[in-house]
Design a protein around this motif. Structure first.
Motif, PDB file in Angstrom:
ATOM      1  N   TYR A  59     -10.225 -15.306  -3.891  1.00 59.41           N
ATOM      2  CA  TYR A  59      -9.962 -15.520  -2.469  1.00 59.41           C
ATOM      3  C   TYR A  59      -8.831 -16.522  -2.236  1.00 59.41           C
ATOM      4  N   SER A  75     -12.897  -9.183  -2.808  1.00 58.32           N
ATOM      5  CA  SER A  75     -11.524  -9.478  -2.429  1.00 58.32           C
ATOM      6  C   SER A  75     -10.568  -8.532  -3.145  1.00 58.32           C
ATOM      7  N   ARG A  76      -9.506  -8.140  -2.438  1.00 59.55           N
ATOM      8  CA  ARG A  76      -8.472  -7.319  -3.076  1.00 59.55           C
ATOM      9  C   ARG A  76      -7.501  -8.177  -3.882  1.00 59.55           C
ATOM     10  N   PHE A 107      -2.501  -9.019  -2.626  1.00 66.68           N
ATOM     11  CA  PHE A 107      -2.779  -7.592  -2.438  1.00 66.68           C
ATOM     12  C   PHE A 107      -2.870  -6.870  -3.784  1.00 66.68           C
ATOM     13  N   TRP A 108      -3.351  -7.555  -4.800  1.00 64.81           N
ATOM     14  CA  TRP A 108      -3.338  -7.044  -6.169  1.00 64.81           C
ATOM     15  C   TRP A 108      -4.002  -5.678  -6.303  1.00 64.81           C
ATOM     16  N   ALA A 109      -5.161  -5.498  -5.698  1.00 66.20           N
ATOM     17  CA  ALA A 109      -5.923  -4.258  -5.853  1.00 66.20           C
ATOM     18  C   ALA A 109      -5.410  -3.135  -4.967  1.00 66.20           C
ATOM     19  N   THR A 110      -4.489  -3.454  -4.056  1.00 64.51           N
ATOM     20  CA  THR A 110      -3.971  -2.434  -3.134  1.00 64.51           C
ATOM     21  C   THR A 110      -2.444  -2.377  -3.199  1.00 64.51           C
ATOM     22  N   MET A 112       0.817  -1.215   0.000  1.00 66.13           N
ATOM     23  CA  MET A 112       0.000   0.000   0.000  1.00 66.13           C
ATOM     24  C   MET A 112       0.851   1.266   0.000  1.00 66.13           C
ATOM     25  N   SER A 150      -7.819 -11.479   1.942  1.00 68.62           N
ATOM     26  CA  SER A 150      -9.242 -11.112   1.971  1.00 68.62           C
ATOM     27  C   SER A 150     -10.127 -12.256   2.427  1.00 68.62           C
ATOM     28  N   GLU A 157     -13.304  -9.774   3.456  1.00 67.53           N
ATOM     29  CA  GLU A 157     -13.448  -8.597   2.598  1.00 67.53           C
ATOM     30  C   GLU A 157     -14.244  -8.955   1.345  1.00 67.53           C
ATOM     31  N   SER A 201      -0.286  -5.174  -7.697  1.00 70.75           N
ATOM     32  CA  SER A 201      -0.222  -5.217  -9.158  1.00 70.75           C
ATOM     33  C   SER A 201       0.898  -4.361  -9.728  1.00 70.75           C
ATOM     34  N   GLY A 256     -10.293 -10.554  -8.045  1.00 70.29           N
ATOM     35  CA  GLY A 256     -11.291 -10.718  -6.998  1.00 70.29           C
ATOM     36  C   GLY A 256     -11.274 -12.095  -6.358  1.00 70.29           C
TER      37      GLY A 256
END
Length: 374
Positions: A361, A354-355, A150-153, A86, A346, A351, A156, A359
């Motif tokens: 898990y 999922s991040r 942690f792809w979305a946060t 992050m 996630s 969550e 990536s 998406g």
């Protein structure tokens, strides 16, 4: 949760049925070998934690944060290896040291040498880049699991990586195993040479071999087709664990895994093959070490629909919910390895969405929603 006096360890405990009746009906191949049923079953996991670790202790590089559980609203702190995705791009390299464990069994004179597996481990996706299913980039297995988790946060970002660099191969730790502490066997079905040994006795011997190693280096113990029992031989078998030893404001983390031949373990129900071979146990422990290096990350208690034998646990241990699920990963050395699927952050944090990458898990999308409570 059981407690030990001076160290922390995460045990991957394969709860395997070794039928005494089968032994009674088996014949011996020679005076130095005993036929036995092959190992079959699924895995169960246990954790042991004791001691107090200083927050400013010297260890591998880590980052810490907290999250609000999506199911209960509770706040949980957690610590992982590397730097936070992050916070933007970062490149963290953690040094490891392969520690082969060569075993000679007094019961037969037979040997099983972890040193015979060293080059196979170094040529595996644990240390070499591979193109995995999912995002189109090549990297090591552990880094892929963390980035996709942690792809979305931040995961990536191509400039975010946490990789391993093996700094050397230690001289083999040679251990003579007394008759009361272990014996080697020949699988009746496969003819594969494997061994069973006393977990507490062997691991105490191994701890001595790394007591002077820098806490910034992660020793990785490798044994060949050797599985460990707890208390008595019918409480078998430990196939791998990761742990942490706190002392004098230092925290040393380490990994133990058996490199096993294909065929010793039966496939899980519904699986086309058994993925419990070669680096499967090692990949399980490497991913769990990345996501919970000090065995301190607690979450809302969860259960796995694929592994009800695990019961109810509150640890963020990524390999536990999907042990035995994996895939075939060919590598440039001509070997096809069998890494394990891993549950994502996630899934534990409940969550939605999922991040994780796509998406998901878990890495293989084995679960389509977050962890069931218990």
């Amino acid at each position: 949760m059981t407690r030990s006096t001076n160290w922390t360890v995460r045990i991957a405990l394969a709860a395997l049925v070794l039928a005494a009746a089968a032994l009674a009906g088996a014949s011996t191949a020679s005076a130095s070998r005993v036929h036995f049923v092959d190992i079959a079953g699924t895995a169960e996991f246990k954790s042991e934690r004791s001691g107090t670790f200083a927050k400013d202790a010297v260890s591998v590089p880590t980052w810490s944060s907290s999250f609000l559980d999506g199911l209960t609203g509770q706040s949980f702190d957690y610590t992982m290896v590397g730097r936070s995705p992050m916070d933007g791009p970062s490149n963290t390299v953690v040094g490891t040291m392969i520690v082969p464990v060569d075993l000679r069994f007094e019961s037969s004179g037979g040997v099983l040498n972890g040193s015979s597996r060293t080059q196979l481990v170094l040529g595996s996706p644990i240390f070499q880049s591979a193109l995995f299913d999912g995002p189109s980039y090549a990297t090591q297995y552990g880094n892929a699991m963390q980035k996709d988790m942690f792809w979305a946060t931040g995961g990536s970002n191509p400039a975010y990586n946490v990789t391993l660099e093996n700094t050397g191969v230690m001289a083999p730790v040679r251990v003579d195993v007394p008759k009361s502490k272990g014996h080697d066997l020949i699988g009746q079905r496969t003819g594969i040479h494997f061994a069973l040994a006393d977990y507490a006795w062997l691991t105490n011997r191994l701890k001595d071999s790394i007591k002077d190693m820098s806490p910034s280096i992660v020793p990785i113990f490798i044994v060949d087709n050797t599985f460990l029992w707890l208390d008595t031989p019918d409480q078998c078998c430990v196939v791998g664990f990761h742990g942490a030893l706190g002392k004098n404001k230092q925290i040393s983390t380490y990994i133990f895994a058996s490199y096993s031949d294909a065929g010793l373990f039966d496939p899980l129900p519904g699986q086309p093959q058994s993925y419990e071979a070669d680096i499967h146990a090692l990949s399980h422990e490497v991913s769990e070490w990345y996501a919970d290096p000090f065995l301190s990350n607690e979450v809302v208690p969860w259960s796995s629909p694929l592994a009800p034998q695990y019961g109810c646990t509150n640890l963020l241990e990524t390999g536990d919910p999907v042990f035995g699920f994996g895939w075939n990963q060919p590598m440039p050395n001509g070997v096809t390895y069998h890494p394990e699927d891993e549950a994502f952050f996630s899934w534990f944090a409940h969550e939605s969405p999922s991040r994780g990458f796509g998406g998901r898990y878990t890495y293989l999308n084995t679960f389509t929603s977050s962890a069931p409570g218990c």
